[in-house]
Scaffold this motif. Sequence first.
Motif, PDB file in Angstrom:
ATOM      1  N   GLY A  14     -25.281 -39.561  41.609  1.00 12.42           N
ATOM      2  CA  GLY A  14     -25.628 -40.860  41.047  1.00 12.42           C
ATOM      3  C   GLY A  14     -26.601 -40.798  39.886  1.00 12.42           C
ATOM      4  N   LYS A  15     -26.820 -39.600  39.328  1.00 10.01           N
ATOM      5  CA  LYS A  15     -27.721 -39.441  38.187  1.00 10.01           C
ATOM      6  C   LYS A  15     -26.991 -38.744  37.051  1.00 10.01           C
ATOM      7  N   VAL A  16     -27.090 -39.353  35.885  1.00 10.58           N
ATOM      8  CA  VAL A  16     -26.379 -38.851  34.718  1.00 10.58           C
ATOM      9  C   VAL A  16     -27.368 -38.748  33.563  1.00 10.58           C
ATOM     10  N   GLU A  17     -27.300 -37.637  32.849  1.00 11.75           N
ATOM     11  CA  GLU A  17     -28.093 -37.512  31.635  1.00 11.75           C
ATOM     12  C   GLU A  17     -27.207 -37.802  30.437  1.00 11.75           C
ATOM     13  N   VAL A  18     -27.731 -38.607  29.527  1.00  7.93           N
ATOM     14  CA  VAL A  18     -27.063 -38.895  28.262  1.00  7.93           C
ATOM     15  C   VAL A  18     -27.947 -38.308  27.170  1.00  7.93           C
ATOM     16  N   VAL A  53     -29.809 -44.740  23.101  1.00  3.91           N
ATOM     17  CA  VAL A  53     -30.260 -43.991  24.270  1.00  3.91           C
ATOM     18  C   VAL A  53     -31.344 -44.772  25.005  1.00  3.91           C
ATOM     19  N   ARG A  54     -32.291 -45.317  24.291  1.00  3.54           N
ATOM     20  CA  ARG A  54     -33.387 -46.067  24.902  1.00  3.54           C
ATOM     21  C   ARG A  54     -32.871 -47.280  25.675  1.00  3.54           C
ATOM     22  N   GLU A  55     -31.825 -47.941  25.165  1.00  2.48           N
ATOM     23  CA  GLU A  55     -31.297 -49.164  25.772  1.00  2.48           C
ATOM     24  C   GLU A  55     -30.370 -48.927  26.961  1.00  2.48           C
ATOM     25  N   VAL A 115     -22.500 -36.957  21.392  1.00  4.84           N
ATOM     26  CA  VAL A 115     -23.271 -37.532  22.491  1.00  4.84           C
ATOM     27  C   VAL A 115     -22.692 -36.929  23.765  1.00  4.84           C
ATOM     28  N   ILE A 116     -23.565 -36.377  24.615  1.00  4.21           N
ATOM     29  CA  ILE A 116     -23.056 -35.819  25.864  1.00  4.21           C
ATOM     30  C   ILE A 116     -23.430 -36.712  27.036  1.00  4.21           C
ATOM     31  N   VAL A 117     -22.541 -36.712  28.002  1.00  7.70           N
ATOM     32  CA  VAL A 117     -22.757 -37.397  29.273  1.00  7.70           C
ATOM     33  C   VAL A 117     -22.509 -36.343  30.339  1.00  7.70           C
ATOM     34  N   THR A 118     -23.535 -36.042  31.134  1.00  7.59           N
ATOM     35  CA  THR A 118     -23.398 -34.990  32.127  1.00  7.59           C
ATOM     36  C   THR A 118     -24.070 -35.388  33.439  1.00  7.59           C
ATOM     37  N   ASP A 150     -18.334 -45.068  30.260  1.00  9.28           N
ATOM     38  CA  ASP A 150     -17.976 -46.403  29.755  1.00  9.28           C
ATOM     39  C   ASP A 150     -19.193 -47.127  29.200  1.00  9.28           C
ATOM     40  N   HIS A 151     -20.317 -47.034  29.899  1.00  9.00           N
ATOM     41  CA  HIS A 151     -21.545 -47.699  29.474  1.00  9.00           C
ATOM     42  C   HIS A 151     -22.020 -47.142  28.125  1.00  9.00           C
ATOM     43  N   VAL A 152     -22.007 -45.825  27.982  1.00 10.43           N
ATOM     44  CA  VAL A 152     -22.422 -45.191  26.728  1.00 10.43           C
ATOM     45  C   VAL A 152     -21.469 -45.589  25.598  1.00 10.43           C
TER      46      VAL A 152
END
Length: 128
Positions: free
Chosen positions: A89-93, A125-127, A81-84, A18-20
């Motif tokens: 509690g840690k996600v890589e975008v 990504v930076r934000e 764009v991937i979200v994994t 949702d955030h991405v």
Amino acid sequence: MSYYFSKIVAMPFTAAIDHVTDKLASKGFGVLTSIDVQQTMKAKLGADFRPYVILGACNPHFAWRALQAEDKIGTMLPCNVIVTEVGPGKVEVAAVDPVASMGAIGNRELAQVANDVRRLLEEMVREL
């Protein structure tokens, strides 16, 4: 040259999606497709995989410019764009670098569009 930009964020997986999506919208991108890789691999192959979603993001203004510059560029759209989930509690975008993916085409007008899109995706990504 890397073909993507990425960042690790500390939040639950579904909240990160949702955030991405919201951050993409703030940069003028809509999400046209969402592929749940974990679910697809389980359903099609019976294989377990970590939470992993591919978002197909598109900024219509830049897509239009790209299509005007290079008719077959639609084969490389939308921007993925991937979200994994990489840990509790840690996600890589990670977002594709359009300059890397479109650089081999050799079209200066398209290269400018790719640079403009790169700037927006890097900011997104930076934000996070």
